[in-house]
Design a protein around this motif. Sequence first.
Motif, PDB file in Angstrom:
ATOM      1  N   UNK A  66      -9.484   8.106   7.995  1.00 44.21           N
ATOM      2  CA  UNK A  66      -9.665   6.858   8.747  1.00 44.21           C
ATOM      3  C   UNK A  66     -11.127   6.652   9.093  1.00 44.21           C
ATOM      4  N   UNK A  67     -11.584   5.417   8.964  1.00 40.38           N
ATOM      5  CA  UNK A  67     -12.935   5.047   9.346  1.00 40.38           C
ATOM      6  C   UNK A  67     -12.838   3.881  10.318  1.00 40.38           C
ATOM      7  N   UNK A  68     -13.508   4.011  11.451  1.00 40.62           N
ATOM      8  CA  UNK A  68     -13.582   2.931  12.430  1.00 40.62           C
ATOM      9  C   UNK A  68     -15.047   2.588  12.611  1.00 40.62           C
ATOM     10  N   UNK A  69     -15.357   1.301  12.494  1.00 40.27           N
ATOM     11  CA  UNK A  69     -16.751   0.855  12.578  1.00 40.27           C
ATOM     12  C   UNK A  69     -16.848  -0.420  13.402  1.00 40.27           C
ATOM     13  N   UNK A  70     -17.995  -0.556  14.068  1.00 43.28           N
ATOM     14  CA  UNK A  70     -18.272  -1.771  14.837  1.00 43.28           C
ATOM     15  C   UNK A  70     -19.526  -2.424  14.288  1.00 43.28           C
ATOM     16  N   UNK A  71     -19.426  -3.718  14.025  1.00 45.56           N
ATOM     17  CA  UNK A  71     -20.574  -4.549  13.670  1.00 45.56           C
ATOM     18  C   UNK A  71     -20.587  -5.669  14.689  1.00 45.56           C
ATOM     19  N   UNK A  72     -21.596  -5.666  15.540  1.00 48.40           N
ATOM     20  CA  UNK A  72     -21.707  -6.641  16.632  1.00 48.40           C
ATOM     21  C   UNK A  72     -20.389  -6.739  17.397  1.00 48.40           C
ATOM     22  N   UNK A  73     -19.694  -7.856  17.314  1.00 49.15           N
ATOM     23  CA  UNK A  73     -18.489  -8.068  18.109  1.00 49.15           C
ATOM     24  C   UNK A  73     -17.206  -7.910  17.285  1.00 49.15           C
ATOM     25  N   UNK A  74     -17.281  -7.171  16.190  1.00 46.88           N
ATOM     26  CA  UNK A  74     -16.116  -6.921  15.335  1.00 46.88           C
ATOM     27  C   UNK A  74     -15.906  -5.413  15.212  1.00 46.88           C
ATOM     28  N   UNK A  75     -14.652  -4.983  15.358  1.00 42.92           N
ATOM     29  CA  UNK A  75     -14.293  -3.582  15.147  1.00 42.92           C
ATOM     30  C   UNK A  75     -13.271  -3.537  14.019  1.00 42.92           C
TER      31      UNK A  75
END
Length: 113
Positions: A66-75
């Motif tokens: 599993x990979x969880x990433x945040x870009x600005x206001x998106x997860x």
Amino acid sequence: MEARLYSPGDHAAPLEDARRYYSAQQSQARHDAQAETRTLEPQRGLGDEAYRQFKVDRGQPTAVGQVTARVRNVVVTVSYSEQAPGKGEAEERERGCLAKATQVAREVLGEFR
């Protein structure tokens, strides 16, 4: 795959809300009673912040990268699962699951940039 967008129209502080959600997900990954976590580490070069996890579900013959990433206001969370590894194939299965989840996460995050 799961994507959460914290939009300015729906949230007073969308960036902070996304950061809080990301932190909560990471904390939950550290204390997952449903699975045995074998790897939990930062993933560099993917979004503003990201981590990857490899776990084997307790009571199920399933391994999950599993990979969880945040870009600005998106997860974004991408999971890739296979049958749990047998003896001698654990490292290979882990690398494969994490590589596939990372590849899909990269593609999805590319759409948000």
